[in-house]
Design an enzyme around this catalytic site. Sequence first.
Site, short mmCIF file in Angstrom:
data_model
loop_
_atom_site.label_atom_id
_atom_site.label_comp_id
_atom_site.label_asym_id
_atom_site.label_seq_id
_atom_site.Cartn_x
_atom_site.Cartn_y
_atom_site.Cartn_z
N ASP A 169 0.86 -1.19 0.00
CA ASP A 169 0.00 0.00 0.00
C ASP A 169 0.89 1.24 0.00
OD1 ASP A 169 -1.75 2.08 0.37
OD2 ASP A 169 -2.89 1.12 1.98
N HIS A 225 0.71 7.93 3.94
CA HIS A 225 1.41 7.27 5.03
C HIS A 225 2.91 7.54 5.05
CE1 HIS A 225 -2.35 5.18 5.61
NE2 HIS A 225 -2.31 4.75 4.37
N ILE A 240 -0.07 9.16 8.69
CA ILE A 240 -0.76 8.27 9.62
C ILE A 240 -0.40 6.81 9.32
CG2 ILE A 240 -2.68 9.87 9.92
CD1 ILE A 240 -4.34 8.14 8.02
N GLY A 245 -4.47 1.71 8.14
CA GLY A 245 -5.50 1.01 8.89
C GLY A 245 -5.22 -0.47 9.01
#
Length: 297
Positions: free
Chosen positions: A198, A203, A218, A221
Amino acid sequence: MAIDYHHLKARDFGVIRQTYTERDTMLYALSLGLGNDPLNASALPFVYEGLEGGLRALPSQAVVLGYPGFWAREADTGIDWVKLLHGEQRMRLHRPLPASGEVVGHNRITHLTDKGEGKGAIMVTERRLETAAGELLATVQQVTFLRGDGGYSQQGGGQPSDAPLPALQPTPQDRAPDLTDTQPTRPEAALLYRLMGDYNPLHADPAVAAKAGFERPILHGLASYGLVAHALLRQCCAGDPARLKALDIRFAAPVYPGETLVTEIWRVPGQPTQVQLRARVLERDKVVLSHGFAELA
């Protein structure tokens, strides 16, 4: 460019064949922080091949196998990808994941739900992960919140909007959790986890994170999802990955790399193979994963 319901629902992801090695399996576990404590023997089966019984794969690794990549960024989707957020993750495991092998991913978009102009849209993608011999390993559903794409059903002559998936249930509010698990994350955790496939710059790139409304990049998830799955193995499964059969959870708020994740687990009365759970960030006392449900062997 608005999203087109029929175009997205008909999207052909092709058949994704992936060969992964024990090195990939160890890297996945290391990206979640297993091995941070070199004296933690419970982590060794997932990061070290030299033990009796050999290397084991974390069951949550299924969510990164057979993955079609960050396809929502492609121009023909019409998705405002900068405002995309991972809303929920659901997974059913049909057999233990081997520590290495060849897998086949069959991906499709099953739901597009319009919440209205200015309210976003919900997209559900499903992946059937199989062995090369056609045996079903896992069924994975990803619920994505398209924050910038609400109102599409009122455009282009009025396009369809699917009914949403059945809602996940909140955790108990009337009693303390039966089990608690605490896991620190490393400051570079998102940079490591993006190597799982990903590569959303949200990120990694502070400028992209700021444009999306976050103070800094961040954590994925699915990284926090993997942390919760590992907490379940430690607290409920005696470390045995074959005992985790299903895990559903909602992403309630972002986790920043370097924060400490506290997973709270409630046993379901009368259902010895079921638990409910949530996770919060210790430093901010903020619930970041909610409405969790797991099925255990």
